[in-house]
Design an enzyme around this catalytic site. Structure first.
Site, PDB file in Angstrom:
ATOM      1  NE  ARG A   3      -3.272  -2.162   3.083  1.00  0.00           N
ATOM      2  CZ  ARG A   3      -2.739  -3.179   3.757  1.00  0.00           C
ATOM      3  NH1 ARG A   3      -1.486  -3.156   4.152  1.00  0.00           N
ATOM      4  NH2 ARG A   3      -3.476  -4.238   4.040  1.00  0.00           N
ATOM      5  NE  ARG A   7       7.393  -1.273  12.893  1.00  0.00           N
ATOM      6  CZ  ARG A   7       6.431  -0.407  12.588  1.00  0.00           C
ATOM      7  NH1 ARG A   7       6.689   0.682  11.865  1.00  0.00           N
ATOM      8  NH2 ARG A   7       5.188  -0.595  13.022  1.00  0.00           N
ATOM      9  CG  HIS A  14       8.072   5.477  14.505  1.00  0.00           C
ATOM     10  ND1 HIS A  14       8.472   4.215  14.848  1.00  0.00           N
ATOM     11  CD2 HIS A  14       7.119   5.309  13.554  1.00  0.00           C
ATOM     12  CE1 HIS A  14       7.782   3.319  14.165  1.00  0.00           C
ATOM     13  NE2 HIS A  14       6.939   3.971  13.364  1.00  0.00           N
ATOM     14  CB  ALA A  25       6.034   8.471   8.490  1.00  0.00           C
ATOM     15  CD  GLU A  56      11.467   3.596  16.349  1.00  0.00           C
ATOM     16  OE1 GLU A  56      10.322   3.773  16.822  1.00  0.00           O
ATOM     17  OE2 GLU A  56      11.665   3.357  15.151  1.00  0.00           O
TER      18      GLU A  56
HETATM   19  C1  GLV Z   1       3.845   3.016  12.238  1.00  0.00           C
HETATM   20  O1  GLV Z   1       5.016   2.818  12.100  1.00  0.00           O
HETATM   21  C2  GLV Z   1       2.876   1.997  12.026  1.00  0.00           C
HETATM   22  O2  GLV Z   1       3.230   0.839  11.840  1.00  0.00           O
HETATM   23  O3  GLV Z   1       1.688   2.326  12.060  1.00  0.00           O
END
Ligand code: GLV
Length: 372
Positions: A165, A270, A321, A323, A299
């Site tokens: 996706r 990741r 982290h 995004a 992290e």
């Molecule tokens: C973020 O990294 C997620 O997997 O939603």
């Protein structure tokens, strides 16, 4: 309409969003939230699960393994993860104990792909060094190429490693930047999607929107690395023994050497997909140009990480982290828009027996195979 479900007890290891959690309370759920910045200790999660809760809401910070599933034997009916990635949850153990777990695919696709592109632009066009120059009052004069230049994104070759996706969403954005696109995926090839993207590229060229004809194609991993100006990672973390083709340290000393010295690495997948020691060393030795990273092997990023080396600071962008952290994406109560809404809906589906009570039919359940 609200329904009373006083029987359902849920523990959330994090406040995933007040409004979404309120939906559960309004349905009569007894909800306890560990409302701290950091994840609860595993011992507390085990204690809550042992106390007989029906549902557990988790984030990617919580290790959900055999011990947790054993603690919930006979009582725990669902683990609802507020993330798309689920490498913190042992799928094999969930299946052994026949406990469905859910995730929040789809709703964070665009936010994550958008952020990958913006990170890519940020490292290539040197946004951070430029702003720092102004803020620190070191901007002496306008000059054609001093004190530094950035690298354009438009018209370059983008390698998308993982064409699920999020990889596909990035590809769609890359079309707007007139990128040539190299696709690689160890397990899944979206040939129909790639064919349609080529049609759009051709149309843009015919109408004069793209001065040159751009192309998209599947290639092998080596070819993707050798020819790309930007390599963006969109694979799940799969360790040795978890898949025929693990992705742990997919980017390592050897594979970094395949990349062009002018190329950049982007990681929103990741952290452990990349060997960070090798990456920092490769950037320092000018084996690649730089990297933009949103995820790390550990992290939060440790204070002594080699990625913090001041010698490579201008060529390494580091994010927390972040995004998928758009307001709507993280908090919307609409399960088609927000992670919080989707997590809560997934929990409701499992506990209230939607879809005939069959987890294999529930849209957000990951381990459907355990219920077929
Ligand atoms: C973020 O990294 C997620 O997997 O939603």
């Amino acid at each position: 309409m609200t329904r009373a479900n006083p029987r359902f007890r849920v523990f959330a290891t994090c406040n995933i969003g007040d409004e979404a959690l309120e939906l559960l309370r309004r349905r009569g759920y007894e909800l306890e939230v560990y409302d701290q910045l950091e994840a609860p200790p595993k011992s507390l999660v085990l204690e809550k699960v042992r106390s007989g809760i029906d549902g557990l809401i988790t984030t990617l910070r919580d290790p959900i393994d055999a011990e947790v599933f054993e603690a919930g034997k006979g009582t725990l009916r669902v683990v609802a993860q507020d993330a798309v990635g689920f490498d913190n949850i042992s799928r094999a153990d969930a299946n052994r104990y026949k406990i469905p777990f859910t995730h929040t695919a789809d709703v964070l696709t665009e936010a994550t792909a958008e952020f990958a592109l913006l990170m890519l632009a940020s490292v290539a066009r040197k946004l951070y060094p430029s702003e720092r120059l102004v803020r620190e009052n070191r901007w002496g004069a306008w000059h054609p190429f001093l004190p530094f230049l950035g690298d354009e994104v438009t018209g370059k070759t983008l390698a998308v490693i993982g064409t699920g996706r999020i990889g596909q969403a990035l590809i769609k954005k890359g079309v707007g930047f007139d990128n040539d696109i190299l696709c690689y995926d160890p397990t899944f090839q979206a040939h129909d999607f790639v064919r349609k993207i080529q049609e759009i590229m051709d149309l843009r060229h015919r109408h004069g929107f793209s001065p040159e004809r751009r192309t998209i194609r599947y290639v092998d991993f080596e070819e993707a690395l050798r020819h790309a100006d930007f390599v963006s990672l969109h694979v799940p973390l799969l360790r040795e023994g978890e898949a025929a083709r693990p992705t742990y340290h997919l980017i390592n000393e050897k594979t970094l050497r395949l990349m062009k010295p002018t190329a950049y690495l982007i990681n929103t997948s990741r952290g452990p997909v990349v060997d960070e020691q090798a990456l920092a060393a490769a950037i320092k030795a000018n084996i690649i140009a730089g990297a933009a990273l949103d995820v790390f092997e550990e992290e939060p990023l440790p204070a002594d990480s080699p990625l913090r080396d001041p010698a490579i600071e201008d060529r390494v962008r580091l994010f927390h982290h972040f995004a998928s952290a758009g307001r709507i994406t993280r908090l919307s109560t609409d399960p088609n828009k927000g992670m919080a809404g989707r997590t809560v809906q997934a929990l409701i589906d499992a506990l209230e027996g939607n879809y005939g009570g069959n987890p294999a039919e529930m849209p957000y359940v990951v381990n459907k195979e355990a219920f077929r």
